[in-house]
Design a protein around this motif. Structure first.
Motif, PDB file in Angstrom:
ATOM      1  N   GLU A  34       0.834  -1.149  -0.299  1.00 38.68           N
ATOM      2  CA  GLU A  34       0.391  -0.144  -0.363  1.00 38.68           C
ATOM      3  C   GLU A  34       1.156   1.444   0.273  1.00 38.68           C
ATOM      4  O   GLU A  34       1.325   1.685   0.930  1.00 38.68           O
ATOM      5  CB  GLU A  34      -1.090   0.317   1.249  1.00 38.68           C
ATOM      6  N   ASN A  35       1.099   1.951  -1.372  1.00 42.55           N
ATOM      7  CA  ASN A  35       1.714   3.097  -1.060  1.00 42.55           C
ATOM      8  C   ASN A  35       0.954   4.108  -2.477  1.00 42.55           C
ATOM      9  O   ASN A  35      -0.298   3.133  -3.097  1.00 42.55           O
ATOM     10  CB  ASN A  35       3.252   2.393  -1.242  1.00 42.55           C
ATOM     11  N   GLN A  36       1.742   5.059  -2.453  1.00 44.42           N
ATOM     12  CA  GLN A  36       1.051   6.250  -3.419  1.00 44.42           C
ATOM     13  C   GLN A  36       1.376   5.344  -4.851  1.00 44.42           C
ATOM     14  O   GLN A  36       0.286   5.695  -5.651  1.00 44.42           O
ATOM     15  CB  GLN A  36       2.330   7.472  -3.147  1.00 44.42           C
ATOM     16  N   LEU A  52      10.929   5.750  -2.041  1.00 41.81           N
ATOM     17  CA  LEU A  52      11.958   4.689  -1.542  1.00 41.81           C
ATOM     18  C   LEU A  52      10.753   3.214  -1.592  1.00 41.81           C
ATOM     19  O   LEU A  52       9.466   3.317  -1.281  1.00 41.81           O
ATOM     20  CB  LEU A  52      12.310   5.397  -0.392  1.00 41.81           C
ATOM     21  N   SER A  53      11.889   2.164  -1.803  1.00 43.84           N
ATOM     22  CA  SER A  53      11.241   1.287  -1.503  1.00 43.84           C
ATOM     23  C   SER A  53      11.716   0.442  -0.459  1.00 43.84           C
ATOM     24  O   SER A  53      11.269   1.247   0.411  1.00 43.84           O
ATOM     25  CB  SER A  53      12.103   0.195  -2.563  1.00 43.84           C
ATOM     26  N   ASP A  55      13.691  -1.406   1.189  1.00 44.59           N
ATOM     27  CA  ASP A  55      14.803  -1.424   1.570  1.00 44.59           C
ATOM     28  C   ASP A  55      15.287  -0.512   1.453  1.00 44.59           C
ATOM     29  O   ASP A  55      16.574   0.158   1.586  1.00 44.59           O
ATOM     30  CB  ASP A  55      15.409  -2.739   0.799  1.00 44.59           C
ATOM     31  N   LYS A  56      14.423   0.282   1.513  1.00 48.54           N
ATOM     32  CA  LYS A  56      14.278   2.177   1.844  1.00 48.54           C
ATOM     33  C   LYS A  56      16.073   2.816   0.622  1.00 48.54           C
ATOM     34  O   LYS A  56      16.883   4.193   1.029  1.00 48.54           O
ATOM     35  CB  LYS A  56      15.905   2.484   2.650  1.00 48.54           C
ATOM     36  N   LYS A  57      15.743   2.323  -0.457  1.00 51.97           N
ATOM     37  CA  LYS A  57      16.213   2.615  -1.617  1.00 51.97           C
ATOM     38  C   LYS A  57      15.619   3.267  -2.571  1.00 51.97           C
ATOM     39  O   LYS A  57      15.237   3.239  -2.593  1.00 51.97           O
ATOM     40  CB  LYS A  57      17.263   0.704  -2.342  1.00 51.97           C
ATOM     41  N   SER A  58      15.850   4.326  -3.211  1.00 53.80           N
ATOM     42  CA  SER A  58      15.427   5.024  -4.457  1.00 53.80           C
ATOM     43  C   SER A  58      14.663   3.444  -5.657  1.00 53.80           C
ATOM     44  O   SER A  58      16.085   3.523  -6.422  1.00 53.80           O
ATOM     45  CB  SER A  58      16.356   6.020  -5.490  1.00 53.80           C
ATOM     46  N   ASP A  59      13.843   4.509  -5.864  1.00 52.66           N
ATOM     47  CA  ASP A  59      13.055   3.376  -7.002  1.00 52.66           C
ATOM     48  C   ASP A  59      12.230   4.210  -7.817  1.00 52.66           C
ATOM     49  O   ASP A  59      11.993   4.977  -6.975  1.00 52.66           O
ATOM     50  CB  ASP A  59      12.563   2.312  -6.641  1.00 52.66           C
ATOM     51  N   TYR A  60      12.735   3.665  -9.312  1.00 52.74           N
ATOM     52  CA  TYR A  60      11.739   4.780 -10.345  1.00 52.74           C
ATOM     53  C   TYR A  60      10.099   4.058 -10.341  1.00 52.74           C
ATOM     54  O   TYR A  60      10.056   2.601 -10.437  1.00 52.74           O
ATOM     55  CB  TYR A  60      12.233   4.903 -11.547  1.00 52.74           C
ATOM     56  N   ILE A  61       9.095   4.065 -10.485  1.00 51.38           N
ATOM     57  CA  ILE A  61       7.796   3.171 -10.286  1.00 51.38           C
ATOM     58  C   ILE A  61       6.899   3.634 -11.378  1.00 51.38           C
ATOM     59  O   ILE A  61       6.994   4.853 -11.500  1.00 51.38           O
ATOM     60  CB  ILE A  61       7.059   2.950  -8.914  1.00 51.38           C
ATOM     61  N   HIS A  62       6.499   2.962 -12.316  1.00 50.39           N
ATOM     62  CA  HIS A  62       5.465   3.267 -13.056  1.00 50.39           C
ATOM     63  C   HIS A  62       3.996   2.796 -13.281  1.00 50.39           C
ATOM     64  O   HIS A  62       4.382   1.374 -12.974  1.00 50.39           O
ATOM     65  CB  HIS A  62       5.787   2.641 -15.081  1.00 50.39           C
ATOM     66  N   TYR A  63       2.761   2.845 -12.508  1.00 48.00           N
ATOM     67  CA  TYR A  63       1.906   2.218 -12.546  1.00 48.00           C
ATOM     68  C   TYR A  63       0.422   3.066 -13.335  1.00 48.00           C
ATOM     69  O   TYR A  63       0.816   4.001 -13.772  1.00 48.00           O
ATOM     70  CB  TYR A  63       1.256   3.235 -10.862  1.00 48.00           C
ATOM     71  N   LYS A  64      -0.382   1.696 -13.589  1.00 48.86           N
ATOM     72  CA  LYS A  64      -1.184   1.802 -14.300  1.00 48.86           C
ATOM     73  C   LYS A  64      -2.239   1.401 -13.945  1.00 48.86           C
ATOM     74  O   LYS A  64      -1.956   0.127 -12.922  1.00 48.86           O
ATOM     75  CB  LYS A  64      -0.853   1.846 -15.981  1.00 48.86           C
ATOM     76  N   PRO A  65      -3.763   1.365 -14.178  1.00 50.83           N
ATOM     77  CA  PRO A  65      -4.973   0.617 -13.394  1.00 50.83           C
ATOM     78  C   PRO A  65      -4.599  -0.393 -14.155  1.00 50.83           C
ATOM     79  O   PRO A  65      -4.200  -0.420 -15.457  1.00 50.83           O
ATOM     80  CB  PRO A  65      -6.141   1.681 -13.585  1.00 50.83           C
ATOM     81  N   ILE A  79      11.870  -0.187 -10.647  1.00 51.72           N
ATOM     82  CA  ILE A  79      12.950  -0.473 -11.379  1.00 51.72           C
ATOM     83  C   ILE A  79      13.721   0.644 -10.460  1.00 51.72           C
ATOM     84  O   ILE A  79      13.829   1.869 -10.370  1.00 51.72           O
ATOM     85  CB  ILE A  79      13.589  -0.522 -12.596  1.00 51.72           C
ATOM     86  N   PRO A  80      15.774  -0.134  -9.579  1.00 48.62           N
ATOM     87  CA  PRO A  80      15.926   0.093  -9.285  1.00 48.62           C
ATOM     88  C   PRO A  80      16.475   1.844  -9.901  1.00 48.62           C
ATOM     89  O   PRO A  80      16.882   1.269 -10.521  1.00 48.62           O
ATOM     90  CB  PRO A  80      16.992  -0.268  -8.704  1.00 48.62           C
ATOM     91  N   GLU A  81      17.295   2.986  -8.846  1.00 44.30           N
ATOM     92  CA  GLU A  81      17.341   3.887  -9.740  1.00 44.30           C
ATOM     93  C   GLU A  81      18.973   3.631  -9.893  1.00 44.30           C
ATOM     94  O   GLU A  81      19.754   3.948 -11.418  1.00 44.30           O
ATOM     95  CB  GLU A  81      17.492   5.037  -8.731  1.00 44.30           C
ATOM     96  N   LYS A  82      19.745   3.223  -9.683  1.00 42.21           N
ATOM     97  CA  LYS A  82      21.218   2.392  -9.373  1.00 42.21           C
ATOM     98  C   LYS A  82      20.969   1.379 -11.128  1.00 42.21           C
ATOM     99  O   LYS A  82      22.225   1.858 -12.064  1.00 42.21           O
ATOM    100  CB  LYS A  82      21.699   1.993  -9.031  1.00 42.21           C
ATOM    101  N   ASP A  83      19.879   1.089 -11.305  1.00 39.90           N
ATOM    102  CA  ASP A  83      19.871   0.233 -12.999  1.00 39.90           C
ATOM    103  C   ASP A  83      19.500   1.066 -13.599  1.00 39.90           C
ATOM    104  O   ASP A  83      19.877   1.346 -14.644  1.00 39.90           O
ATOM    105  CB  ASP A  83      18.841  -1.379 -12.449  1.00 39.90           C
TER     106      ASP A  83
END
Length: 107
Positions: A34-36, A52-53, A55-65, A79-83
């Motif tokens: 349950e997140n934004q 933040l995921s 594990d407290k690392k920065s992730d990029y998230i794409h979301y859609k219904p 996907i993690p920002e580092k990747d």
């Protein structure tokens, strides 16, 4: 390069409707997310967010219904920002080496 990108479906009760490959146990209907991003997708929105995921690392998230018949689920790609940045960093290093070679040849 190995990426740790993951895609998953989340139901309107916030429980996963997929098993995560990164988990050693079944996550189907056992793990709640349950997140934004999930809330936005369940509200009918589509977009991208950096957050933040677990594990407290920065992730990029794409979301859609994801709506099918009477199902109202969220489709999430994470996907993690580092990747995301790794190919850019490698390319910048190659460009720098080529630049040094060109400077050396013409001096």
């Amino acid at each position: 390069a190995v990426t740790t990108q993951k895609e998953y479906l989340v139901g309107k009760d916030f429980f996963l409707r997929t098993n995560l490959a990164s988990s050693s146990k079944s996550t189907f209907l056992n793990e709640k997310i349950e997140n934004q991003a999930v809330r936005s997708a369940l509200s009918g929105e589509e977009g991208n967010i950096k957050m933040l995921s677990t594990d407290k690392k920065s992730d990029y998230i794409h979301y859609k219904p994801f709506n099918f018949e009477n199902l109202n689920w969220a489709l999430i790609s994470q996907i993690p920002e580092k990747d995301v940045n790794q190919p850019i960093i490698k390319t910048m290093g190659k460009v720098f080496i080529i630049f040094l070679v060109i400077i050396t040849l013409f001096m």
